[in-house]
Design an enzyme around this catalytic site. Structure first.
Site, PDB file in Angstrom:
ATOM      1  N   SER A 102      18.093  25.198  68.845  1.00 19.97           N
ATOM      2  CA  SER A 102      19.051  24.145  68.462  1.00 19.97           C
ATOM      3  C   SER A 102      18.384  22.963  67.785  1.00 19.97           C
ATOM      4  O   SER A 102      19.071  22.027  67.369  1.00 19.97           O
ATOM      5  CB  SER A 102      19.772  23.617  69.699  1.00 19.97           C
ATOM      6  OG  SER A 102      20.310  24.677  70.430  1.00 19.97           O
TER       7      SER A 102
ATOM      8  N   THR B 243      20.587  20.306  71.425  1.00 13.84           N
ATOM      9  CA  THR B 243      20.222  19.066  70.727  1.00 13.84           C
ATOM     10  C   THR B 243      19.620  18.042  71.671  1.00 13.84           C
ATOM     11  O   THR B 243      20.182  17.766  72.728  1.00 13.84           O
ATOM     12  CB  THR B 243      21.505  18.451  70.123  1.00 13.84           C
ATOM     13  OG1 THR B 243      21.983  19.337  69.125  1.00 13.84           O
ATOM     14  CG2 THR B 243      21.251  17.097  69.522  1.00 13.84           C
TER      15      THR B 243
ATOM     16  N   ARG C 137      26.936  20.912  55.748  1.00 12.89           N
ATOM     17  CA  ARG C 137      27.596  20.260  56.883  1.00 12.89           C
ATOM     18  C   ARG C 137      26.597  19.344  57.610  1.00 12.89           C
ATOM     19  O   ARG C 137      25.466  19.708  57.891  1.00 12.89           O
ATOM     20  CB  ARG C 137      28.113  21.314  57.847  1.00 12.89           C
ATOM     21  CG  ARG C 137      28.830  20.775  59.087  1.00 12.89           C
ATOM     22  CD  ARG C 137      27.906  20.638  60.270  1.00 12.89           C
ATOM     23  NE  ARG C 137      28.620  20.276  61.496  1.00 12.89           N
ATOM     24  CZ  ARG C 137      28.015  19.943  62.632  1.00 12.89           C
ATOM     25  NH1 ARG C 137      26.710  19.918  62.692  1.00 12.89           N
ATOM     26  NH2 ARG C 137      28.714  19.633  63.687  1.00 12.89           N
ATOM     27  N   VAL C 138      27.049  18.131  57.905  1.00 17.26           N
ATOM     28  CA  VAL C 138      26.244  17.197  58.688  1.00 17.26           C
ATOM     29  C   VAL C 138      27.031  16.866  59.945  1.00 17.26           C
ATOM     30  O   VAL C 138      28.235  16.627  59.889  1.00 17.26           O
ATOM     31  CB  VAL C 138      25.948  15.907  57.882  1.00 17.26           C
ATOM     32  CG1 VAL C 138      25.274  14.861  58.758  1.00 17.26           C
ATOM     33  CG2 VAL C 138      25.084  16.225  56.665  1.00 17.26           C
ATOM     34  N   GLY C 139      26.361  16.866  61.062  1.00 15.43           N
ATOM     35  CA  GLY C 139      27.024  16.546  62.328  1.00 15.43           C
ATOM     36  C   GLY C 139      26.873  15.088  62.689  1.00 15.43           C
ATOM     37  O   GLY C 139      26.586  14.233  61.848  1.00 15.43           O
TER      38      GLY C 139
ATOM     39  N   GLY D 114      29.741  18.006  66.939  1.00 15.14           N
ATOM     40  CA  GLY D 114      29.546  16.735  66.250  1.00 15.14           C
ATOM     41  C   GLY D 114      30.791  16.158  65.616  1.00 15.14           C
ATOM     42  O   GLY D 114      30.955  14.941  65.526  1.00 15.14           O
TER      43      GLY D 114
ATOM     44  N   THR E 221      18.335  17.629  65.719  1.00 19.89           N
ATOM     45  CA  THR E 221      19.069  18.887  65.908  1.00 19.89           C
ATOM     46  C   THR E 221      19.006  19.754  64.659  1.00 19.89           C
ATOM     47  O   THR E 221      18.775  19.243  63.557  1.00 19.89           O
ATOM     48  CB  THR E 221      20.560  18.587  66.208  1.00 19.89           C
ATOM     49  OG1 THR E 221      21.234  19.787  66.576  1.00 19.89           O
ATOM     50  CG2 THR E 221      21.273  17.961  65.027  1.00 19.89           C
TER      51      THR E 221
ATOM     52  N   THR F 295      25.633  14.854  72.554  1.00 21.45           N
ATOM     53  CA  THR F 295      25.357  16.248  72.214  1.00 21.45           C
ATOM     54  C   THR F 295      26.693  16.983  72.218  1.00 21.45           C
ATOM     55  O   THR F 295      27.641  16.538  72.857  1.00 21.45           O
ATOM     56  CB  THR F 295      24.359  16.868  73.213  1.00 21.45           C
ATOM     57  OG1 THR F 295      24.128  18.239  72.871  1.00 21.45           O
ATOM     58  CG2 THR F 295      24.838  16.788  74.644  1.00 21.45           C
TER      59      THR F 295
HETATM   60  C1  SD4 Z   1      25.962  18.718  65.827  1.00 21.36           C
HETATM   61  N1  SD4 Z   1      25.887  17.468  67.844  1.00 21.36           N
HETATM   62  O1  SD4 Z   1      25.336  19.000  64.816  1.00 21.36           O
HETATM   63  C2  SD4 Z   1      25.198  18.490  67.092  1.00 21.36           C
HETATM   64  C3  SD4 Z   1      25.033  19.777  67.802  1.00 21.36           C
HETATM   65  C4  SD4 Z   1      24.720  19.655  69.234  1.00 21.36           C
HETATM   66  O2  SD4 Z   1      24.419  20.484  71.239  1.00 21.36           O
HETATM   67  O3  SD4 Z   1      24.577  18.605  69.794  1.00 21.36           O
HETATM   68  N2  SD4 Z   1      24.619  20.681  69.951  1.00 21.36           N
HETATM   69  O4  SD4 Z   1      27.197  18.682  65.844  1.00 21.36           O
END
Ligand code: SD4
Length: 329
Positions: A87, A189, A217-219, A243, A207, A240
């Site tokens: 991750s 993450t 894609r950006v989280g 996102g 992450t 986490t």
């Molecule tokens: C995201 N928040 O890219 C991150 C992924 C994540 O546990 O936290 N996974 O959306």
């Protein structure tokens, strides 16, 4: 408070070779009782998931009197370099086109912030995020721009797609059904929050994002106020999980602002999860977990679904704590 805290493990720092002494005196110690004990409150390291090794790396800096910013940068590099953590960083699961694209950010006690989004080929995006913060007039660099900047800064270009992640991705391609599944494993993450001996706060979040995401894609993780927020007067929070839900509610900023208004870190995390639960009809199918800490070193955490844990390190040792959730087991 965290009355359902459950210690999954307790590890002395000395067992990790870091020279701290003592154990938690009771397996039902709470954040507030830890605060009132004779153990000094600071430094303190709090991170998402069972990231004990990352906490230990951060502690190595803090026990020598180091700065919170250096500690978070050092700490989160452990999962970034760990190919078994799929991750984060090297070994991360790719997007649906097979590219490992990384998101990371860092924020210091002065409110400085730096981030990279969708960065490829660099094992330690957190170090690049810090360079963005310290070496440029900007706060976020994305994609090829971030990569070119990293290469100019002397970072090495590497292949981050391990055989394991590649094979899994190729299996996924057979059906290619996109359904975000975050946080079902215990090594996701990493968001890390630190208060150093001087009482200063810094945070980092890094992450590889959602597995098999659309290219580009950006989280939430690299976005200030969503995946991370630090205010040296109030405290700090990180997220986490899925996102998109965190971004839409600007979760980490919300938590810090709720603490500013007088809520405990626990109450603030619960309120931030409630906002998502109220607004997103599909909330029972998505995981979001928050951790937070105020300037007094009190800790809070809450998640939508069960299964989220955090790792907390103080002078007395490291504990991994199961987080209470909105949807019960
Ligand atoms: C995201 N928040 O890219 C991150 C992924 C994540 O546990 O936290 N996974 O959306």
């Amino acid at each position: 408070m965290l009355n359902r805290r459950h210690f999954l493990s307790r590890t002395t720092l000395s067992a990790l070779g870091l020279g701290a002494s003592g154990l938690f005196s009771s397996s039902c110690t709470t954040a507030s009782s830890a605060k009132s004990s004779s153990i000094s409150k600071f430094p303190v390291v709090l991170s998402t998931w069972n990231n004990q090794k990352a906490n230990a790396a951060a502690w190595g800096i803090l026990e020598k009197g180091g700065r919170a910013l250096d500690a978070v940068e050092q700490g989160v590099q452990i999962p970034e370099a760990d190919e078994n953590d799929q991750s984060v960083g090297y070994g991360g699961r790719p997007d649906r086109d097979g590219r490992v694209t990384l998101d990371a950010c860092i924020m210091d006690e002065q409110g400085n912030y730096g981030a990279v989004c969708a960065l490829q080929h660099i094992k330690h995006p957190i170090k690049v995020a810090r360079k963005v913060m310290e070496e440029t007039p900007h706060v976020i660099l994305v994609g090829d721009g971030a990569l070119n900047f990293a290469l100019e800064q002397g970072f090495e270009k590497e292949n981050l797609l391990t055989e394991k992640s590649k094979t899994e991705w190729q299996d996924w391609l057979k059906e290619a059904k996109y359904k975000p599944v975050a946080n079902i494993e215990r090594h996701d993450t990493i968001g890390m929050l630190v208060i150093d001996k001087a009482g200063d706060c810094s945070g980092a979040c890094t992450t590889s994002g959602m597995a098999y995401k659309l290219a580009g894609r950006v989280g939430d993780s690299p976005i200030i106020g969503a995946g991370l927020f630090v205010d040296n007067e109030i405290g700090l929070a990180t997220a986490t999980g899925v996102g998109e839900a965190v971004l839409k509610s600007v979760g980490s900023f919300l938590i810090v602002e709720l603490m500013r208004q007088g809520k405990t870190p626990q109450e603030a995390c619960e309120e931030a999860v409630m906002r998502i639960a109220k607004k997103q009809a599909d909330h029972k199918e998505i995981q979001v977990g928050y951790i937070a800490m105020n300037k007094a070193g009190e800790v809070g955490a809450y998640s939508i679904l069960p299964g989220f844990v955090y790792a907390l390190t103080r002078e007395s040792g490291t504990e991994v704590v199961e987080v209470p959730s909105y949807i019960k087991k």
